[in-house]
Scaffold this active site. Structure first.
Site: not given
Ligand code: FAD
Length: 495
Positions: A307, A310, A338, A373, A391, A414
């Site tokens: 993650e 990503w 759209w 997420n 989007w 997005w």
């Molecule tokens: P955890 O599950 O603990 O993940 C650990 C870290 O990995 C996160 O803190 C983040 O830095 C990174 N990460 C995890 N999933 C993703 C992912 N899919 N893409 C990129 N990095 C990821 N993340 C943001 O940091 N800022 C945003 O503005 C953001 N907008 C999003 C919008 C959409 C539509 C979607 C689908 C995802 C988005 N994410 C965003 C990714 C992800 O949802 C969040 O990083 C995550 O939910 C944050 O919670 P956590 O720190 O507990 O994640």
């Protein structure tokens, strides 16, 4: 006056493991002053988030306290750096003060920031000020993980990017970057609180009345606090590290638990990564992830590291394709027609679409500044493929509401959900919000937390499009999922 320097803080809001700050400190023998510039005209931007700014200010306060406890200082000013630095240089000249001999900052990869930084670098160099920048919140910068180094070709698909990223981690340079973070834990535990670490305060420079900068922290807090709509969590490096240690005990079960929004199964670190209270290398060090391989069998830790990759992938995309900020990564989805129904958009934002899992997510966002997420994916798919809304409207709304709102992962998320991005969800895979709810919130615990009117409703009506939710004064679905999915397929297929 002895040589002194300025570290220009931006999104690296901590002391420990801050390479650019450290270089400044070494060169000036501790005579480094911290500066943060924010122009209040940004407060009026349409995607400005008062909640995130409040969290940012809390982080700055924590940093200021940390610096002051160590003999240092941080000044927060209401000015663009393009204006601020020339003002300081001419002040120094007028007062026959030695100008800063070095100005450092940590690199940023967003298009706006890159242009600004290039401008500042040029300006300072022309004025004879030495500048130095460093990598900070990413483990590998976008130019380091390339598909073809000679041609500068970047990866457009996550898996090969990640494979190359893991290879780089296993090499000496990657291992060294992680090993260099070992001081963070003892810093967190307070073993390194040297009151004389820094040797200069802003008073030494700003004594006279015509000093061009004023501390704006308090006025920012006052102006902004009126717009804040949620309780703002504690911030700063110490809070972030505490969160990291809390998550450590959940790491092994991360893979099994991360998709269930009613369970606290994710790290909640994103908001700290966004402003650099904590960095990816620090997380990898503390969670002992440095020896993992792309093919390792360790489940929770490997999934978690993937993650983080990503995140670095989306930074790479934004760096190499800055145009994604305004348009689809894939050219053939730039002209989708759209429907952009504004009433639907309002219902989505306020969480009254009549789809319980979607409404729970949107209300969680509004009430807390965070959304799980899995639910981010569901509501993003719903906005684009059920409500047929661009989007970019959703991306913009998330930026306004999320405490972790961050251009690269937000845009990436997005465009993934809307199938317009690099390595996206294929356009014909449309999430069914009813099935998603049943699978990831089977007992409705998450829905009932945020959609209070359904608290007493039996679980079977939560995930059934035909379920009668009227007795709980909950709205009927605003669209029919099947019919809208069929329309979405047509929109995506239209040339
Ligand atoms: P955890 O599950 O603990 O993940 C650990 C870290 O990995 C996160 O803190 C983040 O830095 C990174 N990460 C995890 N999933 C993703 C992912 N899919 N893409 C990129 N990095 C990821 N993340 C943001 O940091 N800022 C945003 O503005 C953001 N907008 C999003 C919008 C959409 C539509 C979607 C689908 C995802 C988005 N994410 C965003 C990714 C992800 O949802 C969040 O990083 C995550 O939910 C944050 O919670 P956590 O720190 O507990 O994640």
């Amino acid at each position: 006056m002895a040589p002194w320097g300025i570290h220009w803080f931006r999104r690296d809001l901590r002391i420990v493991g801050n390479t650019a700050l450290r270089e400044n400190w070494q060169q000036t023998k501790g005579r480094t002053l911290g500066l943060f510039c924010f122009d209040s005209k940004f407060l009026g931007r349409s995607d400005f988030s008062s909640n995130r700014f409040a969290f940012f200010l809390k982080t700055l306060k924590a940093l200021q306290k940390d610096l002051r406890e160590r003999g240092g200082d941080l000044l927060v000013i209401d000015k663009l750096p393009q204006k601020a630095f020339p003002q300081l240089l001419s002040y120094c000249q007028k007062k026959q003060l030695l100008p800063p001999s070095i100005i450092t900052w940590s690199r940023d990869y967003e298009p706006f920031a890159r242009d600004r930084d290039a401008e500042i670098e040029k300006l300072l160099k022309e004025n004879g000020v030495f500048t130095k920048t460093n990598r900070d919140h990413l483990l590998f910068e976008p130019h380091e993980i390339l598909k073809n180094e000679k041609r500068g070709e970047f990866y457009q698909i996550y898996s090969p990017f990640a494979r190359r990223w893991f290879e780089a981690l296993s090499r000496d340079e990657g291992q060294l970057r992680i090993a260099s973070q070992k001081g963070a834990k003892s810093y967190f535990e307070g073993n390194r609180r040297d009151p004389n670490l820094f040797k200069l305060r802003w008073q030494a420079i700003s004594k006279t009345q015509d000093f061009p900068w004023q501390d704006a922290m308090e006025s920012f807090e006052q102006i902004n606090s009126k717009q804040v709509t949620i309780p703002i969590p504690e911030a700063g490096f110490h809070r972030a590290y505490e969160q990291l240690l809390l998550f450590k005990s959940d790491l092994q079960s991360y893979k099994e638990r991360r998709d269930f929004p009613s369970v606290s199964g994710t790290s909640r670190l994103a908001q700290f990564l966004k402003n650099g209270s904590l960095t990816v290398p620090q997380i990898i060090y503390e969670l002992k992830l440095k020896d993992l391989h792309w093919t390792s069998t360790s489940h929770g830790p490997l999934q978690f590291l993937k993650e983080l990759v990503w995140r670095e992938f989306y930074y790479s995309i934004l760096f190499h394709r800055p145009d994604v900020e305004v348009q689809s990564f894939l050219p053939h989805y730039r002209n989708i027609e759209w429907e952009n129904n504004e009433d639907f958009f309002e219902r989505w934002k306020e969480g009254t679409t009549g789809f319980p899992i979607v409404d729970a997510g949107m209300r969680e966002l509004r009430q807390t500044g965070w959304m799980h997420n899995r639910v981010r994916m569901i509501v993003a798919s719903f906005l684009t493929k059920d409500l047929l809304i661009d989007w970019r409207w959703g991306e913009h709304h998330f930026m306004k509401e999320l405490l972790d709102g961050d251009l690269a992962p937000n845009n990436g998320g997005w465009q993934w959900a809307a199938s317009t991005g690099c390595d996206p969800q294929p356009y014909f895979r449309i999430f069914n919000p009813w099935l998603q709810g049943a699978k990831f919130d089977p007992d409705g615990a998450y829905i009932k937390t945020f959609v209070s009117e359904l608290r007493e409703a039996p679980t079977k009506v939560l995930h059934n499009p035909e379920g009668d939710r009227k007795p709980w004064k909950y709205p009927d679905p605003i669209v029919n999922h099947r019919a809208q999915s069929a329309k979405a397929l047509l929109l995506y297929r239209r040339p």
